[in-house]
Design an enzyme around this catalytic site. Structure first.
Site, PDB file in Angstrom:
ATOM      1  N   ARG A 117       0.868  -1.182   0.000  1.00 57.02           N
ATOM      2  CA  ARG A 117       0.000   0.000   0.000  1.00 57.02           C
ATOM      3  C   ARG A 117       0.901   1.226   0.000  1.00 57.02           C
ATOM      4  O   ARG A 117       1.732   1.405   0.889  1.00 57.02           O
ATOM      5  CB  ARG A 117      -0.920   0.017   1.214  1.00 57.02           C
ATOM      6  CG  ARG A 117      -1.862   1.230   1.182  1.00 57.02           C
ATOM      7  CD  ARG A 117      -2.931   1.158   2.230  1.00 57.02           C
ATOM      8  NE  ARG A 117      -3.834   0.049   1.934  1.00 57.02           N
ATOM      9  CZ  ARG A 117      -4.728  -0.411   2.803  1.00 57.02           C
ATOM     10  NH1 ARG A 117      -4.839   0.124   4.000  1.00 57.02           N
ATOM     11  NH2 ARG A 117      -5.501  -1.413   2.466  1.00 57.02           N
ATOM     12  N   TYR A 118       0.745   2.067  -1.021  1.00 60.36           N
ATOM     13  CA  TYR A 118       1.559   3.273  -1.192  1.00 60.36           C
ATOM     14  C   TYR A 118       0.792   4.498  -0.708  1.00 60.36           C
ATOM     15  O   TYR A 118      -0.429   4.571  -0.843  1.00 60.36           O
ATOM     16  CB  TYR A 118       1.946   3.441  -2.661  1.00 60.36           C
ATOM     17  CG  TYR A 118       2.986   2.454  -3.098  1.00 60.36           C
ATOM     18  CD1 TYR A 118       4.339   2.768  -3.027  1.00 60.36           C
ATOM     19  CD2 TYR A 118       2.621   1.194  -3.571  1.00 60.36           C
ATOM     20  CE1 TYR A 118       5.307   1.856  -3.422  1.00 60.36           C
ATOM     21  CE2 TYR A 118       3.585   0.279  -3.967  1.00 60.36           C
ATOM     22  CZ  TYR A 118       4.918   0.620  -3.888  1.00 60.36           C
ATOM     23  OH  TYR A 118       5.877  -0.285  -4.268  1.00 60.36           O
ATOM     24  N   TYR A 119       1.548   5.465  -0.206  1.00 61.08           N
ATOM     25  CA  TYR A 119       0.964   6.662   0.404  1.00 61.08           C
ATOM     26  C   TYR A 119       1.479   7.926  -0.258  1.00 61.08           C
ATOM     27  O   TYR A 119       2.629   8.005  -0.665  1.00 61.08           O
ATOM     28  CB  TYR A 119       1.319   6.713   1.901  1.00 61.08           C
ATOM     29  CG  TYR A 119       0.683   5.587   2.664  1.00 61.08           C
ATOM     30  CD1 TYR A 119      -0.554   5.752   3.272  1.00 61.08           C
ATOM     31  CD2 TYR A 119       1.300   4.344   2.730  1.00 61.08           C
ATOM     32  CE1 TYR A 119      -1.153   4.708   3.948  1.00 61.08           C
ATOM     33  CE2 TYR A 119       0.707   3.290   3.401  1.00 61.08           C
ATOM     34  CZ  TYR A 119      -0.521   3.477   4.005  1.00 61.08           C
ATOM     35  OH  TYR A 119      -1.125   2.434   4.658  1.00 61.08           O
ATOM     36  N   VAL A 133      -2.701   5.872  -1.891  1.00 62.69           N
ATOM     37  CA  VAL A 133      -2.957   6.208  -3.290  1.00 62.69           C
ATOM     38  C   VAL A 133      -3.189   4.976  -4.159  1.00 62.69           C
ATOM     39  O   VAL A 133      -3.879   5.062  -5.172  1.00 62.69           O
ATOM     40  CB  VAL A 133      -1.820   7.061  -3.906  1.00 62.69           C
ATOM     41  CG1 VAL A 133      -1.766   8.431  -3.251  1.00 62.69           C
ATOM     42  CG2 VAL A 133      -0.484   6.373  -3.809  1.00 62.69           C
ATOM     43  N   ALA A 134      -2.628   3.835  -3.778  1.00 65.72           N
ATOM     44  CA  ALA A 134      -2.828   2.618  -4.570  1.00 65.72           C
ATOM     45  C   ALA A 134      -2.251   1.423  -3.828  1.00 65.72           C
ATOM     46  O   ALA A 134      -1.412   1.579  -2.932  1.00 65.72           O
ATOM     47  CB  ALA A 134      -2.161   2.735  -5.942  1.00 65.72           C
TER      48      ALA A 134
END
Length: 193
Positions: free
Chosen positions: A37-39, A107-108
């Protein structure tokens, strides 16, 4: 400073590469799922600064990783800080909650089935990932960790191994960048965060 030197290649046939790796003496582990999980940063645009912050969940283990800007025009060489987080089923959710409380926004997510292999090549222990990435396809990653003085030598070793494995057309973009590009150029909806 720890630098990750990486080459990544899209491939049509992971079994062919797996066979070549075995013939060179690599042992290939069983597949496991990884969820990254990207931030987004609350005060700067990571897409513009070429940085990334993620939480990786792999089985019951989680890792918080920062990746700095790429510093090499031919490989994905960049600073990486990878910190293990407490194990357990609630760790991912707890760290996600903490980051969001601090203003970071998801973000994704990148989901993949990954098989790891290690191969001794030109005096290095190369980490190899055979990846099946949801919505993106199959990839092979070749990776070494180096200090700044050893980057050129590490890069040369990875390029020679890629040539030996008949891997061509290296992809410098991260899975996140490839996924976001796909979202922006299709009718696929990004994850609802």
């Amino acid at each position: 400073m720890r630098l990750e030197v990486e080459l990544k290649f899209p491939v049509q046939d992971l079994e062919r590469v797996e066979g070549q790796l075995r013939s060179l003496g690599a042992e290939i582990a069983h597949p496991h799922e990884e969820v990254d999980r990207y931030y987004g940063h609350p005060a700067r645009n990571f897409a513009q600064t070429d940085e990334a912050l993620r939480i990786r969940q792999k089985g019951g283990h989680c890792f918080l990783t920062y990746k700095g800007p790429k510093i090499d025009p031919t490989t994905k060489t960049r600073r990486e800080i990878d910190l293990p987080l407490p194990a357990g089923p609630d760790s991912f959710a707890a760290w996600d909650e903490l980051l969001q409380a601090l203003g970071f926004r998801p973000v994704a997510e990148v989901r993949k089935q990954r098989r790891k292999a290690f191969l001794t090549w030109q005096g290095y222990r190369v980490e190899i990932s055979l990846d099946e990435v949801v919505e993106l396809g199959s990839f092979v990653e070749l990776e070494l960790v180096s200090d700044p003085a050893g980057v050129d030598s590490a890069r040369s070793a990875l390029l020679a191994l890629a040539d030996r494995l008949e891997l061509h057309q290296s992809e410098r973009r991260s899975y996140l960048e490839l996924l976001m590009k796909k979202y922006s150029s299709s009718t696929i909806e990004p994850l609802p965060y």
